[in-house]
Design an enzyme around this catalytic site. Structure first.
Site, PDB file in Angstrom:
ATOM      1  N   ASN A  17       0.632  -1.343   0.619  1.00 29.54           N
ATOM      2  CA  ASN A  17      -0.074   0.107  -0.258  1.00 29.54           C
ATOM      3  C   ASN A  17       1.314   1.024   0.185  1.00 29.54           C
ATOM      4  O   ASN A  17       2.194   1.504   0.580  1.00 29.54           O
ATOM      5  CB  ASN A  17      -1.574  -0.025   1.260  1.00 29.54           C
ATOM      6  CG  ASN A  17      -0.579  -0.705   2.019  1.00 29.54           C
ATOM      7  OD1 ASN A  17       0.966  -0.797   2.340  1.00 29.54           O
ATOM      8  ND2 ASN A  17      -0.850   0.288   3.104  1.00 29.54           N
ATOM      9  N   ILE A  18       0.302   2.515  -0.585  1.00 25.74           N
ATOM     10  CA  ILE A  18       1.330   3.602  -1.291  1.00 25.74           C
ATOM     11  C   ILE A  18      -0.130   4.713  -0.468  1.00 25.74           C
ATOM     12  O   ILE A  18      -0.638   4.311  -1.580  1.00 25.74           O
ATOM     13  CB  ILE A  18       1.758   3.375  -2.480  1.00 25.74           C
ATOM     14  CG1 ILE A  18       2.534   2.472  -2.575  1.00 25.74           C
ATOM     15  CG2 ILE A  18       2.978   4.237  -2.743  1.00 25.74           C
ATOM     16  CD1 ILE A  18       3.936   1.657  -1.953  1.00 25.74           C
ATOM     17  N   GLU A  19       0.948   5.047   0.295  1.00 28.21           N
ATOM     18  CA  GLU A  19      -0.610   6.511   0.685  1.00 28.21           C
ATOM     19  C   GLU A  19       0.012   8.268   0.528  1.00 28.21           C
ATOM     20  O   GLU A  19       0.568   7.996  -0.570  1.00 28.21           O
ATOM     21  CB  GLU A  19      -0.551   5.859   2.575  1.00 28.21           C
ATOM     22  CG  GLU A  19      -0.868   5.144   2.838  1.00 28.21           C
ATOM     23  CD  GLU A  19      -1.421   5.017   4.266  1.00 28.21           C
ATOM     24  OE1 GLU A  19      -0.927   5.817   4.598  1.00 28.21           O
ATOM     25  OE2 GLU A  19      -2.083   4.186   4.890  1.00 28.21           O
ATOM     26  N   CYS A  29      -3.714   0.851  -2.555  1.00 26.83           N
ATOM     27  CA  CYS A  29      -4.269  -0.686  -1.268  1.00 26.83           C
ATOM     28  C   CYS A  29      -3.499  -1.078  -1.931  1.00 26.83           C
ATOM     29  O   CYS A  29      -2.858  -1.300  -3.475  1.00 26.83           O
ATOM     30  CB  CYS A  29      -5.062  -1.126  -1.888  1.00 26.83           C
ATOM     31  SG  CYS A  29      -6.929  -0.381  -0.766  1.00 26.83           S
ATOM     32  N   GLU A  61      -3.745  -4.826  -2.628  1.00 28.54           N
ATOM     33  CA  GLU A  61      -3.582  -5.661  -3.599  1.00 28.54           C
ATOM     34  C   GLU A  61      -4.116  -5.084  -5.040  1.00 28.54           C
ATOM     35  O   GLU A  61      -3.238  -5.357  -6.126  1.00 28.54           O
ATOM     36  CB  GLU A  61      -4.745  -6.226  -3.047  1.00 28.54           C
ATOM     37  CG  GLU A  61      -5.950  -5.560  -2.751  1.00 28.54           C
ATOM     38  CD  GLU A  61      -5.780  -5.246  -1.531  1.00 28.54           C
ATOM     39  OE1 GLU A  61      -4.944  -4.651  -0.765  1.00 28.54           O
ATOM     40  OE2 GLU A  61      -6.847  -6.014  -0.325  1.00 28.54           O
ATOM     41  N   CYS A  89     -10.649  -4.008   1.068  1.00 23.84           N
ATOM     42  CA  CYS A  89     -12.058  -3.141   0.804  1.00 23.84           C
ATOM     43  C   CYS A  89     -12.703  -3.313   0.347  1.00 23.84           C
ATOM     44  O   CYS A  89     -12.812  -4.224  -1.089  1.00 23.84           O
ATOM     45  CB  CYS A  89     -10.980  -1.707   0.902  1.00 23.84           C
ATOM     46  SG  CYS A  89     -10.928  -0.574  -0.972  1.00 23.84           S
ATOM     47  N   CYS A 104     -11.402  -2.769  -3.696  1.00 23.35           N
ATOM     48  CA  CYS A 104     -10.487  -3.340  -4.255  1.00 23.35           C
ATOM     49  C   CYS A 104     -10.935  -4.803  -4.104  1.00 23.35           C
ATOM     50  O   CYS A 104     -10.831  -6.063  -5.466  1.00 23.35           O
ATOM     51  CB  CYS A 104      -9.148  -4.078  -2.839  1.00 23.35           C
ATOM     52  SG  CYS A 104      -7.927  -2.402  -2.842  1.00 23.35           S
TER      53      CYS A 104
HETATM   54  N1  THU Z   1      -5.615  -1.419   2.133  1.00 25.21           N
HETATM   55  C1  THU Z   1      -4.855  -2.423   1.759  1.00 25.21           C
HETATM   56  O1  THU Z   1      -3.010  -2.085   0.940  1.00 25.21           O
HETATM   57  N2  THU Z   1      -5.294  -3.583   0.910  1.00 25.21           N
HETATM   58  C2  THU Z   1      -6.400  -4.118   2.731  1.00 25.21           C
HETATM   59  O2  THU Z   1      -6.635  -5.108   1.741  1.00 25.21           O
HETATM   60  C3  THU Z   1      -6.782  -2.776   3.131  1.00 25.21           C
HETATM   61  C4  THU Z   1      -6.401  -1.790   3.302  1.00 25.21           C
HETATM   62  C5  THU Z   1      -4.289  -0.237   3.193  1.00 25.21           C
HETATM   63  C6  THU Z   1      -5.525   1.031   2.556  1.00 25.21           C
HETATM   64  C7  THU Z   1      -4.518   2.370   3.486  1.00 25.21           C
HETATM   65  O3  THU Z   1      -2.737   2.396   3.198  1.00 25.21           O
HETATM   66  C8  THU Z   1      -4.323   1.188   4.532  1.00 25.21           C
HETATM   67  O4  THU Z   1      -4.234   0.120   4.808  1.00 25.21           O
HETATM   68  C9  THU Z   1      -5.559   1.476   5.844  1.00 25.21           C
HETATM   69  O5  THU Z   1      -6.686   1.627   5.199  1.00 25.21           O
END
Ligand code: THU
Length: 131
Positions: free
Chosen positions: A42-44, A53, A55, A88, A91
């Site tokens: 995940n890259i915020e 996310c 995946e 989520c 995804c």
């Molecule tokens: N996130 C994912 O990368 N995959 C998931 O299945 C659940 C949530 C990430 C998004 C965000 O960067 C962090 O988790 C918190 O929501």
């Protein structure tokens, strides 16, 4: 398919998560029939909605390299916490389009994994078959 190995690869990918806002790191790994593994994390972003996310990064990278759903053996998604990480809603919609509905989806934390698929994760999914 060695699901424990795939979970470990997703956990390894999780180390590359860029997650300064949530502090919740996620890693994902797609296993391909030709023996290739493609990872994502995940890259915020400070503009939270621009976050991507793990995946989706992994499955988009897979398609970007020319692979398609029939090339995919399984995907693992790994996070932390008492329970396994679960995708989520956004995804789920993306994976429902880009994975076969029976392709194994491995959900894990640092200790354990479960095996599911998109049919279970997104019942009555909306797909291109409706269009
Ligand atoms: N996130 C994912 O990368 N995959 C998931 O299945 C659940 C949530 C990430 C998004 C965000 O960067 C962090 O988790 C918190 O929501």
């Amino acid at each position: 398919m060695d699901y424990q190995d795939l979970m470990n690869r997703a956990l390894e990918a999780r180390k590359n998560a860029y997650n300064p806002y949530s502090n919740y790191g996620v890693g994902a790994c797609v296993a391909l029939k030709d023996g290739t593994f493609i990872v994502g994390a995940n890259i915020e972003n400070a503009a939270y909605g621009s976050t991507m996310c793990a995946e989706r990064n992994a499955i988009y990278a897979t398609y970007s390299q020319g692979y398609r759903r029939n090339d995919i053996l399984a995907i693992a998604i790994a996070g932390k916490g008492d329970d396994v990480c679960t995708p989520c809603g956004a995804c789920r919609q993306v994976l429902a389009e880009l994975l076969d509905k029976h392709t194994p989806v491995i959900l894990s934390n640092e200790e354990k994994y479960i095996v599911t698929n998109m049919e279970e994760l997104l019942p009555r999914m909306f797909t291109g078959e409706f269009l």
